[in-house]
Design a protein around this motif. Structure first.
Motif, PDB file in Angstrom:
ATOM      1  N   LEU A  51     -18.574  -3.444   3.825  1.00  0.00           N
ATOM      2  CA  LEU A  51     -18.810  -2.071   3.394  1.00  0.00           C
ATOM      3  C   LEU A  51     -20.296  -1.833   3.176  1.00  0.00           C
ATOM      4  CD1 LEU A  51     -15.955  -1.965   0.728  1.00  0.00           C
ATOM      5  CD2 LEU A  51     -15.821  -1.327   3.138  1.00  0.00           C
ATOM      6  N   ASP A  52     -20.730  -0.600   3.394  1.00  0.00           N
ATOM      7  CA  ASP A  52     -22.123  -0.217   3.193  1.00  0.00           C
ATOM      8  C   ASP A  52     -22.178   1.216   2.664  1.00  0.00           C
ATOM      9  OD1 ASP A  52     -24.896  -0.375   3.238  1.00  0.00           O
ATOM     10  OD2 ASP A  52     -25.030   0.185   5.353  1.00  0.00           O
ATOM     11  N   PRO A  53     -21.594   1.453   1.453  1.00  0.00           N
ATOM     12  CA  PRO A  53     -21.489   2.825   0.949  1.00  0.00           C
ATOM     13  C   PRO A  53     -22.823   3.400   0.490  1.00  0.00           C
ATOM     14  CG  PRO A  53     -20.738   1.286  -0.710  1.00  0.00           C
ATOM     15  CD  PRO A  53     -21.021   0.478   0.529  1.00  0.00           C
ATOM     16  N   GLU A  54     -22.933   4.718   0.662  1.00  0.00           N
ATOM     17  CA  GLU A  54     -24.124   5.451   0.238  1.00  0.00           C
ATOM     18  C   GLU A  54     -23.663   6.774  -0.370  1.00  0.00           C
ATOM     19  OE1 GLU A  54     -27.623   7.982   2.423  1.00  0.00           O
ATOM     20  OE2 GLU A  54     -26.944   6.141   3.391  1.00  0.00           O
ATOM     21  N   VAL A  55     -24.118   7.063  -1.574  1.00  0.00           N
ATOM     22  CA  VAL A  55     -23.805   8.337  -2.218  1.00  0.00           C
ATOM     23  C   VAL A  55     -24.637   9.410  -1.527  1.00  0.00           C
ATOM     24  CG1 VAL A  55     -23.939   9.675  -4.359  1.00  0.00           C
ATOM     25  CG2 VAL A  55     -23.217   7.279  -4.423  1.00  0.00           C
ATOM     26  N   THR A  56     -23.973  10.445  -1.026  1.00  0.00           N
ATOM     27  CA  THR A  56     -24.680  11.517  -0.317  1.00  0.00           C
ATOM     28  C   THR A  56     -24.720  12.821  -1.104  1.00  0.00           C
ATOM     29  OG1 THR A  56     -22.666  12.138   0.866  1.00  0.00           O
ATOM     30  CG2 THR A  56     -24.160  10.559   1.954  1.00  0.00           C
ATOM     31  N   ASP A  57     -23.877  12.944  -2.140  1.00  0.00           N
ATOM     32  CA  ASP A  57     -23.881  14.161  -2.950  1.00  0.00           C
ATOM     33  C   ASP A  57     -23.262  13.866  -4.312  1.00  0.00           C
ATOM     34  OD1 ASP A  57     -24.401  16.937  -3.375  1.00  0.00           O
ATOM     35  OD2 ASP A  57     -22.271  17.344  -3.072  1.00  0.00           O
ATOM     36  N   ILE A  58     -23.839  14.475  -5.329  1.00  0.00           N
ATOM     37  CA  ILE A  58     -23.324  14.389  -6.687  1.00  0.00           C
ATOM     38  C   ILE A  58     -23.255  15.812  -7.213  1.00  0.00           C
ATOM     39  CG2 ILE A  58     -23.802  13.577  -9.029  1.00  0.00           C
ATOM     40  CD1 ILE A  58     -25.461  11.322  -7.790  1.00  0.00           C
ATOM     41  N   CYS A  72     -20.395   3.100   6.320  1.00  0.00           N
ATOM     42  CA  CYS A  72     -20.340   2.619   7.690  1.00  0.00           C
ATOM     43  C   CYS A  72     -19.643   1.261   7.605  1.00  0.00           C
ATOM     44  CB  CYS A  72     -21.745   2.507   8.261  1.00  0.00           C
ATOM     45  SG  CYS A  72     -21.769   2.154  10.019  1.00  0.00           S
ATOM     46  N   VAL A  73     -18.355   1.249   7.849  1.00  0.00           N
ATOM     47  CA  VAL A  73     -17.526   0.067   7.627  1.00  0.00           C
ATOM     48  C   VAL A  73     -17.424  -0.760   8.901  1.00  0.00           C
ATOM     49  CG1 VAL A  73     -15.216  -0.739   7.003  1.00  0.00           C
ATOM     50  CG2 VAL A  73     -16.196   1.247   5.842  1.00  0.00           C
ATOM     51  N   ASP A  74     -17.793  -2.029   8.768  1.00  0.00           N
ATOM     52  CA  ASP A  74     -17.616  -2.972   9.867  1.00  0.00           C
ATOM     53  C   ASP A  74     -16.330  -3.738   9.578  1.00  0.00           C
ATOM     54  OD1 ASP A  74     -17.600  -5.024  11.704  1.00  0.00           O
ATOM     55  OD2 ASP A  74     -19.605  -5.748  11.221  1.00  0.00           O
ATOM     56  N   ASP A  75     -15.262  -3.374  10.263  1.00  0.00           N
ATOM     57  CA  ASP A  75     -13.970  -4.026  10.024  1.00  0.00           C
ATOM     58  C   ASP A  75     -13.623  -5.034  11.117  1.00  0.00           C
ATOM     59  OD1 ASP A  75     -13.409  -2.217  12.020  1.00  0.00           O
ATOM     60  OD2 ASP A  75     -11.879  -1.130  10.900  1.00  0.00           O
ATOM     61  N   SER A  76     -14.648  -5.462  11.882  1.00  0.00           N
ATOM     62  CA  SER A  76     -14.396  -6.407  12.972  1.00  0.00           C
ATOM     63  C   SER A  76     -13.942  -7.776  12.461  1.00  0.00           C
ATOM     64  CB  SER A  76     -15.642  -6.558  13.852  1.00  0.00           C
ATOM     65  OG  SER A  76     -16.723  -7.080  13.102  1.00  0.00           O
ATOM     66  N   GLY A  77     -14.280  -8.120  11.210  1.00  0.00           N
ATOM     67  CA  GLY A  77     -13.861  -9.386  10.634  1.00  0.00           C
ATOM     68  C   GLY A  77     -12.583  -9.268   9.816  1.00  0.00           C
ATOM     69  N   TRP A  78     -11.970  -8.103   9.842  1.00  0.00           N
ATOM     70  CA  TRP A  78     -10.731  -7.833   9.101  1.00  0.00           C
ATOM     71  C   TRP A  78      -9.664  -7.624  10.163  1.00  0.00           C
ATOM     72  CZ3 TRP A  78      -9.514  -2.686   6.202  1.00  0.00           C
ATOM     73  CH2 TRP A  78      -8.567  -2.903   5.211  1.00  0.00           C
ATOM     74  N   THR A  79      -9.007  -8.704  10.565  1.00  0.00           N
ATOM     75  CA  THR A  79      -8.167  -8.670  11.758  1.00  0.00           C
ATOM     76  C   THR A  79      -6.696  -8.896  11.448  1.00  0.00           C
ATOM     77  OG1 THR A  79      -8.568 -11.028  12.152  1.00  0.00           O
ATOM     78  CG2 THR A  79     -10.051  -9.460  13.243  1.00  0.00           C
ATOM     79  N   GLU A  80      -5.861  -8.391  12.322  1.00  0.00           N
ATOM     80  CA  GLU A  80      -4.405  -8.473  12.173  1.00  0.00           C
ATOM     81  C   GLU A  80      -3.852  -9.759  12.777  1.00  0.00           C
ATOM     82  OE1 GLU A  80      -2.757  -5.095  14.130  1.00  0.00           O
ATOM     83  OE2 GLU A  80      -3.451  -3.700  12.604  1.00  0.00           O
ATOM     84  N   GLU A  81      -2.823 -10.262  12.118  1.00  0.00           N
ATOM     85  CA  GLU A  81      -2.027 -11.348  12.662  1.00  0.00           C
ATOM     86  C   GLU A  81      -0.598 -10.842  12.707  1.00  0.00           C
ATOM     87  OE1 GLU A  81      -2.460 -14.778  10.209  1.00  0.00           O
ATOM     88  OE2 GLU A  81      -4.318 -15.364  11.174  1.00  0.00           O
ATOM     89  N   GLU A  82       0.082 -11.062  13.793  1.00  0.00           N
ATOM     90  CA  GLU A  82       1.475 -10.659  13.919  1.00  0.00           C
ATOM     91  C   GLU A  82       2.345 -11.893  13.981  1.00  0.00           C
ATOM     92  OE1 GLU A  82       2.269  -7.636  16.839  1.00  0.00           O
ATOM     93  OE2 GLU A  82       0.190  -6.984  16.758  1.00  0.00           O
ATOM     94  N   SER A  83       3.301 -11.986  13.080  1.00  0.00           N
ATOM     95  CA  SER A  83       4.251 -13.107  13.025  1.00  0.00           C
ATOM     96  C   SER A  83       3.543 -14.457  13.112  1.00  0.00           C
ATOM     97  CB  SER A  83       5.283 -12.984  14.152  1.00  0.00           C
ATOM     98  OG  SER A  83       5.951 -11.771  14.079  1.00  0.00           O
ATOM     99  N   GLY A  84       2.431 -14.591  12.402  1.00  0.00           N
ATOM    100  CA  GLY A  84       1.736 -15.865  12.330  1.00  0.00           C
ATOM    101  C   GLY A  84       0.758 -16.143  13.454  1.00  0.00           C
ATOM    102  N   ALA A  85       0.685 -15.290  14.466  1.00  0.00           N
ATOM    103  CA  ALA A  85      -0.242 -15.505  15.581  1.00  0.00           C
ATOM    104  C   ALA A  85      -1.302 -14.421  15.563  1.00  0.00           C
ATOM    105  CB  ALA A  85       0.509 -15.463  16.915  1.00  0.00           C
ATOM    106  N   GLN A  86      -2.555 -14.822  15.686  1.00  0.00           N
ATOM    107  CA  GLN A  86      -3.628 -13.839  15.671  1.00  0.00           C
ATOM    108  C   GLN A  86      -3.511 -12.926  16.880  1.00  0.00           C
ATOM    109  OE1 GLN A  86      -7.403 -15.415  14.683  1.00  0.00           O
ATOM    110  NE2 GLN A  86      -8.391 -13.450  14.747  1.00  0.00           N
ATOM    111  N   SER A  87      -3.783 -11.628  16.650  1.00  0.00           N
ATOM    112  CA  SER A  87      -3.678 -10.661  17.743  1.00  0.00           C
ATOM    113  C   SER A  87      -4.748 -10.926  18.791  1.00  0.00           C
ATOM    114  CB  SER A  87      -3.792  -9.240  17.192  1.00  0.00           C
ATOM    115  OG  SER A  87      -5.032  -9.058  16.551  1.00  0.00           O
TER     116      SER A  87
END
Length: 124
Positions: A51-58, A72-87
Motif C-alpha cells: 500500500l502507498d496511501p496519500e491523503v488528498t483532501d481533509i 496506488c496498490v501493488d497487489d502482485s504479491g497478493w496471489t490466489e491459490e485454488e484448492s492448494g495449487a497456486q494459480s
C-alpha cells in the motif's frame, strides 16, 4: 481495514467479525462481497499487497470528519491459490499497480472507510 481483509483472505474467512470496526457502508459491502466470493470459489490468498496511501483532501479544515485517500496498490504479491495449487501466472500487464480511492469518515468515535473504489490493474 486492509490488515483485516488480508488476514481474512489468508484464512478463507468470508466474514471477519471485526471488519465493521474499520469499514462501513459501501466499503464494508465491497470487502465482504470480495471475501465471500473468494470463499465460494474455494480460493485462498497468500502474500500481501503493498500500500502507498496519500491523503488528498481533509474536510472541513477545522475539526475534520472526512478524509479522502488516494492509494496506488501493488497487489502482485497478493496471489490466489485454488484448492492448494497456486494459480497460473498473470497475463502481461496484470502485475501493474492499481488506483484505489477511499473516503474515510469520523462518526464522533472512530474513523471508518465508508467508500472504496478499486480500479483496474495499471491505473496508477
Amino acid at each position: 481495514m486492509w490488515d483485516v481483509v488480508v488476514e481474512a483472505s489468508h484464512n478463507s474467512d468470508p466474514d471477519p467479525a471485526n471488519l465493521d470496526r474499520y469499514a462501513t457502508g459501501d466499503a464494508l459491502a465491497l470487502m465482504r462481497q470480495t471475501l465471500r466470493s473468494a470463499n465460494d470459489d474455494d480460493v485462498t490468498v497468500v502474500g500481501e499487497p503493498v500500500l502507498d496511501p496519500e491523503v488528498t483532501d481533509i474536510s472541513p479544515q477545522k475539526a475534520p470528519d472526512t478524509v479522502t485517500i488516494l492509494d496506488c496498490v501493488d497487489d502482485s504479491g497478493w496471489t490466489e491459490e485454488e484448492s492448494g495449487a497456486q494459480s497460473e501466472s498473470p497475463d502481461p500487464g496484470e502485475d501493474q499497480p492499481r488506483k484505489v480511492d477511499a473516503t474515510v469518515r469520523h462518526d464522533g468515535l472512530t474513523w471508518q472507510v465508508s467508500q472504496l473504489r478499486i480500479w483496474e490493474q495499471g491505473t496508477c
